[in-house]
Motif scaffolding. Structure first.
Motif, short mmCIF file in Angstrom:
data_model
loop_
_atom_site.label_atom_id
_atom_site.label_comp_id
_atom_site.label_asym_id
_atom_site.label_seq_id
_atom_site.Cartn_x
_atom_site.Cartn_y
_atom_site.Cartn_z
N GLU A 191 17.62 17.63 -7.22
CA GLU A 191 17.66 19.08 -7.43
C GLU A 191 16.98 19.77 -6.26
N ASP B 139 24.31 31.50 -0.47
CA ASP B 139 24.00 31.79 -1.86
C ASP B 139 23.97 30.54 -2.73
N GLN B 140 24.41 29.38 -2.20
CA GLN B 140 24.34 28.14 -2.96
C GLN B 140 22.97 27.47 -2.85
N LYS C 101 21.89 19.39 -7.36
CA LYS C 101 21.91 20.52 -8.29
C LYS C 101 21.08 21.63 -7.70
N SER C 102 21.70 22.81 -7.55
CA SER C 102 21.03 23.96 -6.95
C SER C 102 21.34 25.19 -7.78
N LYS C 103 20.31 25.88 -8.24
CA LYS C 103 20.47 27.06 -9.08
C LYS C 103 21.26 26.76 -10.34
N GLY C 104 21.11 25.54 -10.87
CA GLY C 104 21.80 25.16 -12.08
C GLY C 104 23.24 24.76 -11.91
N VAL C 105 23.74 24.73 -10.65
CA VAL C 105 25.13 24.39 -10.36
C VAL C 105 25.16 23.20 -9.41
N GLY C 106 26.14 22.30 -9.61
CA GLY C 106 26.25 21.14 -8.75
C GLY C 106 26.96 21.45 -7.44
N ALA C 107 26.61 20.73 -6.41
CA ALA C 107 27.25 20.82 -5.09
C ALA C 107 27.12 19.45 -4.42
N TYR C 108 27.94 19.22 -3.39
CA TYR C 108 27.89 17.90 -2.76
C TYR C 108 28.18 18.01 -1.28
N SER D 52 18.80 11.77 -10.06
CA SER D 52 19.19 13.17 -10.07
C SER D 52 18.41 13.91 -8.98
#
Length: 263
Positions: A101, A64-65, A34-41, A99
């Motif tokens: 972050e 920007d992610q 979780k980065s900047k409130g948004v998930g990524a993988y 989790s």
């Protein structure tokens, strides 16, 4: 007996050739952060460590992610260091359903700075300053009345009140002197004692300990290699150093004639 063509059609040899031509594919799993409130993988392998995950995130994600070029991992709310990243397995984190972050390291430094500033406000002098400044704004209609009341209070101050303020100031001065001139310090490595100008470094052991000389006239059997900054020639353990400082904070020793420990 079967002919050459029948042996070639046997399934055993064909299966062996098939296994040799196609090696086993390494297992990969999706590592979600979780980065900047948004998930990524990113896709990780069984042998990947968290340091490899950092590299994959920088390679696969857009700028920007990421929270910042220098980010930190927070696993279940606990930050791990870069040294720990080189030991933690990415698959172990996934098995724990933890989790993860990404937090910018600059944000962590801001939180630490805020915590230090809050601690600084808890000192006695700043607490008094806050109480003094609290509610200083008064309505203009009551300004003259407040000035008269304050003047009457100042005129009616008893000698005991003035003495209390003087003692408080002396105690603050004593605390400042003790905290700056009477720190407990470790002796240098291989030291055998202080000759009045410099340390004598003749001990075979790097951390040689000596019998504490005590404070307040009490004998001490503790072995130590620490001393008070006011007198390097006097070996003093932590317990005796505390008694030494408490005596210096007393009214009879606030003047501090020469700072030598009382033996």
């Amino acid at each position: 007996p079967p002919g050459p063509k029948q042996q070639a059609n046997d399934g055993s040899s064909t299966k062996m050739d098939h296994d040799m031509d196609f090696p086993a594919i390494a297992t990969t799993r999706e590592f979600v952060v979780k980065s900047k409130g948004v998930g990524a993988y990113v896709e990780v392998r069984e042998t990947d460590l968290m340091s490899d995950v950092r590299r994959l995130l920088r390679d696969d994600l857009d700028d920007d992610q990421l929270p910042s070029p220098d980010f930190a991992f927070h696993i279940n709310g606990v930050r791990i260091s870069k040294k720990q990243e080189g030991r933690k397995s990415a698959f172990d984190i996934l098995d724990q359903n933890a989790s993860v972050e990404l937090i910018a390291r600059s944000d962590d430094m801001k939180e630490e700075a805020c915590a230090k500033s809050d601690d600084a406000l808890t000192t006695p002098s700043k607490r008094r300053r806050k109480r003094k400044n609290r509610g200083t704004t008064e309505p203009l209609a009551n300004a003259n009345t407040n000035e008269i009341e304050n003047e009457n209070e100042n005129n009616n101050l008893s000698p005991r009140t003035s003495l209390d303020r003087s003692l408080d100031q002396r105690k603050e001065d004593a605390i400042m002197v003790v905290s700056t001139q009477h720190k407990i310090l470790p002796a240098p490595k291989h030291s055998t004692g202080w000759d009045g100008r410099q340390w004598k470094l003749n001990a075979k052991s790097a951390y040689q300990q000596y019998k504490c000389k005590g404070a307040c006239g009490e004998k001490c059997e503790t072995r130590t290699r620490t001393y008070c900054a006011c007198n390097p020639s006097w070996w003093m353990c932590q317990a005796c150093h505390l008694r030494h400082c408490l005596l210096l904070l007393g009214d009879e020793l606030v003047s501090e004639k020469n700072g030598d420990p009382i033996s």
